[in-house]
Scaffold this active site. Structure first.
Site, PDB file in Angstrom:
ATOM      1  N   THR A 106       0.844  -1.200   0.000  1.00 41.49           N
ATOM      2  CA  THR A 106       0.000   0.000   0.000  1.00 41.49           C
ATOM      3  C   THR A 106       0.875   1.245   0.000  1.00 41.49           C
ATOM      4  O   THR A 106       1.844   1.326   0.763  1.00 41.49           O
ATOM      5  CB  THR A 106      -0.921  -0.020   1.246  1.00 41.49           C
ATOM      6  OG1 THR A 106      -1.719  -1.205   1.166  1.00 41.49           O
ATOM      7  CG2 THR A 106      -1.811   1.205   1.298  1.00 41.49           C
ATOM      8  N   CYS A 108      24.672   6.005   8.394  1.00 44.55           N
ATOM      9  CA  CYS A 108      23.419   5.417   7.904  1.00 44.55           C
ATOM     10  C   CYS A 108      23.118   4.066   8.524  1.00 44.55           C
ATOM     11  O   CYS A 108      21.982   3.695   8.677  1.00 44.55           O
ATOM     12  CB  CYS A 108      23.463   5.247   6.391  1.00 44.55           C
ATOM     13  SG  CYS A 108      23.422   6.815   5.531  1.00 44.55           S
TER      14      CYS A 108
HETATM   15  C1  LIG Z   1      24.295   6.905  -0.800  1.00 46.93           C
HETATM   16  C2  LIG Z   1      23.177   6.355   0.016  1.00 46.93           C
HETATM   17  N1  LIG Z   1      22.449   5.346  -0.470  1.00 46.93           N
HETATM   18  C3  LIG Z   1      21.438   4.817   0.215  1.00 46.93           C
HETATM   19  C4  LIG Z   1      21.097   5.291   1.454  1.00 46.93           C
HETATM   20  C5  LIG Z   1      19.956   4.658   2.166  1.00 46.93           C
HETATM   21  O1  LIG Z   1      18.797   5.447   2.053  1.00 46.93           O
HETATM   22  P1  LIG Z   1      17.609   5.294   3.110  1.00 46.93           P
HETATM   23  O2  LIG Z   1      18.132   5.836   4.400  1.00 46.93           O
HETATM   24  O3  LIG Z   1      16.509   6.152   2.543  1.00 46.93           O
HETATM   25  O4  LIG Z   1      17.228   3.871   3.174  1.00 46.93           O
HETATM   26  C6  LIG Z   1      21.850   6.340   2.027  1.00 46.93           C
HETATM   27  C7  LIG Z   1      21.637   6.889   3.369  1.00 46.93           C
HETATM   28  O5  LIG Z   1      20.921   6.573   4.187  1.00 46.93           O
HETATM   29  C8  LIG Z   1      22.898   6.894   1.276  1.00 46.93           C
HETATM   30  O6  LIG Z   1      23.631   7.889   1.750  1.00 46.93           O
END
Ligand SMILES: Cc1ncc(COP(=O)(O)O)c(C=O)c1O
Length: 380
Positions: free
Chosen positions: A239, A327
């Protein structure tokens, strides 16, 4: 204490335009866009309006080239595994050592179930050499994935050349680029890069978290990464996050309208910030090829100063920044990107990332530098 936020590469605060656009879809406009009644239709209209606006900003040939996903990680999964598994194949994957874990882990998983995998190294200056990618591309290569700009160092990659050379080796290879970090400061298009698949994430340009897109140019065939009810033409079931998608569209409009100003403002603050640090620490070492980096990123180490200890002190002093990539973990561990560039583990443990963004105000760079100088000098 208000924090001086210099971690926009990890995530950005929500732009007010996005919050305002989202509000109705968190309230009275609650419909599931896949239904057939009026409540659904209103949500469906908002969804398709967002798709059209995004497609028009990006310059996509058709709105349905924009596939909404649950964020950058999911788009990367679809961008890598989608072409590798298309048509029941176990197609080959070529990627690089400096990719985000979302790409690398997708590639390693695909490899574990039979896809041939080559992970190309990077030069010491953090730039991927297109000919090394092209050499790894062969007749069995289904997908090549090279990021547009690195999330740790901010170093931009020669994507157009990578695509040209990869396609010269195998014209049928699909090229995916993760433009999650690049997009806020630079125009990233299928025409400009030559890429077939482009990953974007809403929360890196002032949109909400948990929503992103994969720009799938016409003719690219993908096995879905998420199977289910067949939304997004079967390419991504589930969804729709209508509020998130509407917010991402509003944030994208605001970010793109503001892009030239953004570039000027963040590069000016970043340059003042770096100049002040160089004056205080003549032995400071910036990472990678400086002429090829995003204007909002600053990545460096102050020899003899542990990144982890400094970041804790900076946090207490009101400056939010990161060591390497934030991240995927809260822990400071040796970055695979810096290791790929040949940085020794002890030097990598001193590496810091400061990333400016749309909330950056004039004077922030100088103010942050003053705090860093005080805190780092206390540690030396
Ligand atoms: C280059 C890159 N790719 C992918 C991601 C992942 O994205 P998301 O946090 O939206 O899953 C990040 C950072 O989080 C990123 O800096």
């Amino acid at each position: 204490m208000t924090m001086l936020y210099l971690d926009h590469a990890a995530t950005t605060p929500l732009r007010p335009e996005a919050a305002e656009a989202m509000a109705p879809y968190l309230g009275e406009m609650y419909g599931n866009p896949s239904g057939i009644h009026d409540v659904s239709r209103r949500a469906k209209n908002a969804l398709e309006d967002a798709r059209e606006r995004i497609a028009s900003i990006l310059g996509a040939a058709a709105p349905l080239e924009v596939v909404f996903t649950g964020g950058g990680t999911e788009s990367d999964n679809l961008g890598v595994k989608g072409p590798a598994f298309a048509g029941g194949r176990r197609g080959g994957i070529v990627t690089t050592e400096i990719e985000h874990e979302a790409v690398l882990a997708s590639a390693r998983f695909a490899h574990s179930v039979g896809c041939p995998l080559t992970i190309v190294g990077v030069e010491a200056d953090g730039v991927v050499e297109p000919s090394r990618v092209a050499e790894a591309v062969g007749p069995d290569t289904a997908v090549v994935s090279v990021m547009a700009a690195n999330n740790e160092t901010g170093i931009t990659q020669p994507i157009r050349k990578v695509v040209e050379e990869a396609k010269a080796s195998n014209p049928d290879a699909v090229v995916h680029t993760d433009a999650v970090q690049a997009f806020v400061a630079t125009e990233v298009t299928a025409d400009g890069t030559g890429a077939d698949l482009i990953t974007l994430a809403g929360h890196k340009f002032g949109g909400p978290k948990g929503v992103g897109l994969l720009w799938v140019t016409e003719g690219s065939v993908l096995e879905p990464a998420v199977h289910g009810g067949g939304q997004e033409l079967g390419r991504r079931s589930g969804t729709h996050n209508v509020a998130g998608i509407v917010g991402m569209a509003a944030a994208m409009e605001a970010a793109v309208a503001d892009r030239a100003f953004f570039r000027d403002r963040v590069s000016q603050e970043r340059d003042r910030f770096e100049a002040a640090l160089v004056a205080a620490f003549p032995d400071i070492e910036f990472t990678g090829r400086l002429e090829d980096r995003l204007p909002q990123h600053s990545h460096f180490r102050i020899p003899g100063v542990s990144a982890e200890t400094l970041l804790i002190r900076l946090d207490q002093a009101g400056v939010a920044a990161a060591a390497g990539s934030a991240c995927h973990s809260g822990a400071v561990e040796v970055s695979h990107v810096l290791a790929a560039m040949g940085m020794e583990p002890q030097a990598a443990a001193e590496a810091l990332r400061f990333s400016f963004g749309w909330t950056t105000r004039p004077g922030d760079g100088a103010e942050a530098a003053t705090t860093i100088i005080t805190e780092a000098q206390a540690l030396r």
